[in-house]
Design an enzyme around this catalytic site. Structure first.
Site, PDB file in Angstrom:
ATOM      1  N   GLU A 158      -6.293  -8.389   0.018  1.00 39.43           N
ATOM      2  CA  GLU A 158      -6.800  -8.333   1.390  1.00 39.43           C
ATOM      3  C   GLU A 158      -8.278  -7.992   1.354  1.00 39.43           C
ATOM      4  O   GLU A 158      -8.699  -7.086   0.634  1.00 39.43           O
ATOM      5  CB  GLU A 158      -6.099  -7.249   2.230  1.00 39.43           C
ATOM      6  CG  GLU A 158      -4.693  -7.540   2.670  1.00 39.43           C
ATOM      7  CD  GLU A 158      -4.159  -6.430   3.579  1.00 39.43           C
ATOM      8  OE1 GLU A 158      -4.974  -5.607   4.078  1.00 39.43           O
ATOM      9  OE2 GLU A 158      -2.933  -6.374   3.794  1.00 39.43           O
ATOM     10  N   GLU A 160       0.822  -1.226   0.000  1.00 37.63           N
ATOM     11  CA  GLU A 160       0.000   0.000   0.000  1.00 37.63           C
ATOM     12  C   GLU A 160       0.851   1.270   0.000  1.00 37.63           C
ATOM     13  O   GLU A 160       0.557   2.248   0.691  1.00 37.63           O
ATOM     14  CB  GLU A 160      -0.949  -0.004   1.204  1.00 37.63           C
ATOM     15  CG  GLU A 160      -1.961  -1.139   1.185  1.00 37.63           C
ATOM     16  CD  GLU A 160      -3.010  -1.031   2.287  1.00 37.63           C
ATOM     17  OE1 GLU A 160      -2.860  -0.187   3.196  1.00 37.63           O
ATOM     18  OE2 GLU A 160      -3.997  -1.805   2.242  1.00 37.63           O
TER      19      GLU A 160
END
Length: 502
Positions: free
Chosen positions: A267, A118
């Protein structure tokens, strides 16, 4: 001709086998806990859950050795801080592959190398430089794999939903203007050329919990039934929030010319608990979300999304454990399918074959509506007093009069107790800074409570108060203690400031 037909048949079997395998659910195995089972026990638990993949947040050599010959496909990660150095130095890329891949491959089925985690969600100058170093680093890792004739390992990077500037309706999906052309487009080109995936971390919990009145909880939990949404731009009809979020990214990729690039959910999940003010974080919702997610992602034939019907979306559930060393709000420590002792928080079958009626009843949710009462942030029981003092110093050092009432002679100075002062300082800090991202955590030293800590302090020193009343007649002191509600005090401060500047 016969050899051709045999080859074609074998190829079709391989393709079918890969398609079947890609439907298997993966698990994110995080290790940010000081009370977690050993790696060996953890691998056994992952196998017991019947996962098809495991994603690590590093390249832990002990875990990679344990994963050998397990038939689990493995994803490993290049740390964020290594990206910039690797991007400019092929030797460092070669060294990383030599250290973290070659000793374990192929006995350990490493199939994904994720470069960073991220990274487009971080905004400091140094972190922004990493944005531009991302694709060069991915190229160098890929080149190093090729030199060792490793061609079945895909390279990618997981990105959060904040890479998309517009998500609603899905057909409006557009990447952020600051990254769209300089970062995302080269990334998509690399992923497309190497036949890799766009890896997306996608959590319907967050948009739902931010707007529980506007978004149906059943819609977020795949329980919408007849509840649907039709995108006015594409005319596609949606039955759940996850599909909307995923398709907004697919539309964003299409606008940059990559309509066919494969997508993987690196995720997703739902928290099983959290802070008092974190609506909907409970076991019932977590089990319901993950069970329905698994059913959708393992269905045969594949369901896909409205924008890509019939497409397999490889999916990893976050996470294996509740991890007690993660910072931030309470939900951050409660995404697991398992407690740290290895027992299940709720029953789940990652193959998707277990029927709903075969599960035991779940505990009824008690926090699906926003909490409307007062909440205080107080010192957790049994905390280290030295660490507590440092935390008070931090909370009081943020300015804005956070701890003024705790000064000697002020109304909340008494009782002179580290815990009492921490209760006031933590609550005062939290009520001022929570809207800016401040949390009631302080590295595990603080917890939320619905009990007024100033009244608790009064009860704790009940006999002392009686003594003071009897010998000194300090009735006014009790009146002062009753005013030491930090939430009320902050309201008074705001009112005073309004009066001063009116």
């Amino acid at each position: 001709m016969e050899m051709y037909l045999v080859s074609l048949f074998l190829l079709s079997l391989l393709t079918f086998s890969n398609a079947k395998n890609s439907c298997k659910i993966g698990v994110n195995y995080g290790q940010l806990g000081d009370n977690l089972p050993s790696p060996s026990q953890s691998i056994n638990l992952i196998k017991t859950l019947k996962a098809g993949r495991v994603k690590l947040y590093d390249a832990n050599p002990e875990i990679l050795k344990l994963l050998a010959d397990t038939k689990l496909q493995v994803s490993i990660m290049v740390p964020n801080q290594a990206i910039s150095n690797i991007s400019s130095n092929q030797t460092l890329a070669d060294e990383w592959v030599r250290t973290n891949v070659l000793p374990f491959y192929p006995k350990t089925m490493i199939r994904l190398i994720l470069v960073g985690n991220e990274i487009l969600s971080f905004y400091s100058d140094q972190e922004k430089q990493t944005w531009y170093d991302l694709v060069p680093a991915m190229r160098k890792i890929k080149h190093s794999l090729k030199t060792h004739n490793i061609r079945n390992v895909k390279i990618g990077t997981p990105l959060a939903m904040d890479v998309v500037e517009s998500t609603f309706p899905p057909s409006n999906g557009t990447f952020r203007s600051d990254i769209s052309v300089p970062v995302i487009k080269p990334l998509l080109q690399f992923l497309n050329r190497t036949k890799s995936f766009f890896f997306l971390d996608v959590y319907p919990f967050f948009p739902w919990s931010a707007n529980p009145k506007e978004i149906s909880l059943d819609y977020a939990l795949f329980k919408g039934g007849n509840l649907t949404y039709t995108d006015p731009g594409s005319s596609l009809t949606y039955t759940n929030l996850l599909d909307q979020m995923v398709d907004s990214v697919i539309f964003a990729m299409t606008k940059l010319g990559f309509s066919k690039l494969r997508l993987s959910i690196s995720e997703t999940g739902w928290p099983n608990s959290g802070d008092v003010d974190q609506t909907g974080a409970n076991i019932y919702n977590a089990a319901t979300y993950n069970r329905n997610l698994i059913k959708k992602m393992t269905s045969e034939p594949p369901v896909g999304t409205p924008a890509r019907p019939g497409t397999v979306i490889p999916t990893f559930i976050f996470a294996l454990y509740n991890e007690n060393q993660k910072g931030g709000p309470g939900t951050e420590r409660h995404w697991g399918m398992l407690y740290p002792n290895g027992t299940g928080i709720y029953e789940v079958d990652l193959t998707g074959k277990r029927p709903e009626y075969d599960y035991k009843p779940l505990p009824a949710p008690a926090n699906n509506e926003p909490y409307k009462g007062k909440i205080w942030c107080v010192a957790a029981k049994g905390v280290n007093t030295t660490e507590l003092g440092s935390a008070i110093t931090y909370a009081c050092g943020q300015g804005n009069g956070t701890c003024d009432p705790l000064f000697p002679g002020k109304e909340c100075y008494q009782p002179v107790s580290l815990v009492s002062h921490a209760n006031y300082a933590f609550s005062s800090y939290w009520v001022q800074f929570r809207s800016l991202g401040g949390t009631c955590y302080f590295n595990g030293l603080a917890v939320q409570t619905t009990r007024d800590p100033s009244k608790s302090s009064t009860f704790t020193i009940f006999y002392f108060i009686l003594f003071v009343l009897f010998f000194f007649g300090c009735v006014s002191w009790i009146l002062q203690v009753s005013k030491c509600d930090p939430l009320r005090e902050r309201q008074y401060s705001v009112q005073r400031r309004k009066w001063l500047f009116s």
